[in-house]
Design a protein around this motif. Sequence first.
Motif, PDB file in Angstrom:
ATOM      1  N   GLY A   5      30.372  37.971  40.785  1.00 15.82           N
ATOM      2  CA  GLY A   5      29.917  38.919  41.798  1.00 15.82           C
ATOM      3  C   GLY A   5      29.816  40.360  41.325  1.00 15.82           C
ATOM      4  N   ASN A   6      29.884  40.586  40.033  1.00 11.46           N
ATOM      5  CA  ASN A   6      29.849  41.948  39.497  1.00 11.46           C
ATOM      6  C   ASN A   6      28.494  42.280  38.889  1.00 11.46           C
ATOM      7  N   GLU A   7      28.079  43.527  39.078  1.00  9.64           N
ATOM      8  CA  GLU A   7      26.880  44.050  38.424  1.00  9.64           C
ATOM      9  C   GLU A   7      27.146  44.166  36.926  1.00  9.64           C
ATOM     10  N   LEU A   8      26.088  44.200  36.143  1.00 12.85           N
ATOM     11  CA  LEU A   8      26.217  44.364  34.695  1.00 12.85           C
ATOM     12  C   LEU A   8      27.012  45.622  34.356  1.00 12.85           C
ATOM     13  N   SER A   9      26.813  46.688  35.109  1.00 10.24           N
ATOM     14  CA  SER A   9      27.514  47.948  34.826  1.00 10.24           C
ATOM     15  C   SER A   9      29.030  47.788  34.880  1.00 10.24           C
ATOM     16  N   TYR A  10      29.530  46.893  35.725  1.00 16.00           N
ATOM     17  CA  TYR A  10      30.978  46.641  35.762  1.00 16.00           C
ATOM     18  C   TYR A  10      31.459  46.166  34.389  1.00 16.00           C
ATOM     19  N   TYR A  11      30.747  45.220  33.816  1.00 12.86           N
ATOM     20  CA  TYR A  11      31.152  44.662  32.521  1.00 12.86           C
ATOM     21  C   TYR A  11      30.961  45.676  31.394  1.00 12.86           C
ATOM     22  N   THR A  12      29.837  46.372  31.393  1.00 11.03           N
ATOM     23  CA  THR A  12      29.598  47.340  30.317  1.00 11.03           C
ATOM     24  C   THR A  12      30.576  48.510  30.418  1.00 11.03           C
ATOM     25  N   SER A  18      30.711  31.749  32.557  1.00 10.47           N
ATOM     26  CA  SER A  18      29.534  32.557  32.875  1.00 10.47           C
ATOM     27  C   SER A  18      29.385  33.655  31.829  1.00 10.47           C
ATOM     28  N   ILE A  19      28.221  34.245  31.795  1.00 11.74           N
ATOM     29  CA  ILE A  19      27.991  35.361  30.888  1.00 11.74           C
ATOM     30  C   ILE A  19      28.895  36.524  31.266  1.00 11.74           C
ATOM     31  N   GLY A  20      29.045  36.772  32.552  1.00  8.46           N
ATOM     32  CA  GLY A  20      29.942  37.842  32.992  1.00  8.46           C
ATOM     33  C   GLY A  20      31.365  37.618  32.516  1.00  8.46           C
ATOM     34  N   ALA A  21      31.845  36.391  32.631  1.00  9.27           N
ATOM     35  CA  ALA A  21      33.205  36.084  32.173  1.00  9.27           C
ATOM     36  C   ALA A  21      33.332  36.291  30.668  1.00  9.27           C
ATOM     37  N   LEU A  22      32.307  35.930  29.931  1.00  5.57           N
ATOM     38  CA  LEU A  22      32.349  36.125  28.477  1.00  5.57           C
ATOM     39  C   LEU A  22      32.353  37.609  28.124  1.00  5.57           C
ATOM     40  N   ASP A  34      19.351  43.174  30.739  1.00  3.24           N
ATOM     41  CA  ASP A  34      18.489  43.037  31.910  1.00  3.24           C
ATOM     42  C   ASP A  34      18.992  41.998  32.915  1.00  3.24           C
ATOM     43  N   LEU A  35      20.224  41.556  32.794  1.00  2.00           N
ATOM     44  CA  LEU A  35      20.686  40.457  33.639  1.00  2.00           C
ATOM     45  C   LEU A  35      21.114  40.905  35.037  1.00  2.00           C
ATOM     46  N   THR A  36      20.805  40.061  36.009  1.00  2.00           N
ATOM     47  CA  THR A  36      21.201  40.281  37.401  1.00  2.00           C
ATOM     48  C   THR A  36      22.588  39.691  37.635  1.00  2.00           C
ATOM     49  N   VAL A  37      23.162  39.983  38.791  1.00  2.45           N
ATOM     50  CA  VAL A  37      24.449  39.408  39.155  1.00  2.45           C
ATOM     51  C   VAL A  37      24.362  37.887  39.157  1.00  2.45           C
ATOM     52  N   GLN A  38      23.289  37.352  39.708  1.00  2.54           N
ATOM     53  CA  GLN A  38      23.105  35.905  39.753  1.00  2.54           C
ATOM     54  C   GLN A  38      23.085  35.318  38.342  1.00  2.54           C
ATOM     55  N   GLU A  39      22.416  35.974  37.436  1.00  2.39           N
ATOM     56  CA  GLU A  39      22.361  35.486  36.055  1.00  2.39           C
ATOM     57  C   GLU A  39      23.708  35.648  35.349  1.00  2.39           C
ATOM     58  N   LEU A  40      24.402  36.743  35.617  1.00  4.52           N
ATOM     59  CA  LEU A  40      25.727  36.956  35.020  1.00  4.52           C
ATOM     60  C   LEU A  40      26.733  35.913  35.503  1.00  4.52           C
ATOM     61  N   ASP A  41      26.539  35.410  36.718  1.00  6.39           N
ATOM     62  CA  ASP A  41      27.448  34.416  37.316  1.00  6.39           C
ATOM     63  C   ASP A  41      27.034  32.968  37.064  1.00  6.39           C
ATOM     64  N   PHE A  42      25.870  32.749  36.495  1.00  7.71           N
ATOM     65  CA  PHE A  42      25.338  31.399  36.299  1.00  7.71           C
ATOM     66  C   PHE A  42      26.299  30.530  35.484  1.00  7.71           C
TER      67      PHE A  42
END
Length: 175
Positions: free
Chosen positions: A105-112, A56-60, A40-48
């Motif tokens: 700056g990526n949506e969750l779908s980019y990572y998944t 960041s969570i996105g980087a992980l 359920d994470l937003t871009v802002q949360e993924l980049d936090f």
Amino acid sequence: MIDMKQIFLITDIPGYSPQISRLLSMMNYARFTTIEEVKDLTVQELDFLMDSKSNSIGALLLHFAAVEYAYQVGTFEKRGLNEEETAIWGPALSLGEEGRNKIKGNELSYYTDQLQTVRQRTYELFKTVTDEWLYTEEEFWAQQQANYYFMWFHVFEDEINHRGQIRMIRKRMDI
């Protein structure tokens, strides 16, 4: 490939040898719990970022895909990443400052999507080998002998370890 009816079973998977099936079962469960943690994470949360040295969570998430890709190349192709692959996966492998600067700056779908694409290749590659392949030994981290079984265990062990970081980051978010 993740069969939700068998997510809590470490068992045979059609098309794979017994030990590879069990390894994939464990990898599937680790990935399932990772996706549940971030679904359920937003871009802002993924980049936090918790601070100037954190990931960041996105980087992980991208790190999980990068590690798996690197182990595909290392164990199936018996080589390191080439220049083009390093340009793609390097920031996610090393994380740190480079990861903080480039992975955002990526949506969750980019990572998944990245996780799924790499995992799909893992499924295909594992169909080409038998359980005996898992016991192939090579030098690991330039100091020890390890077999492919351990190396692939490390792929999802690393994900589980960093998922703990993701949980901690989520608890610290002030967004």
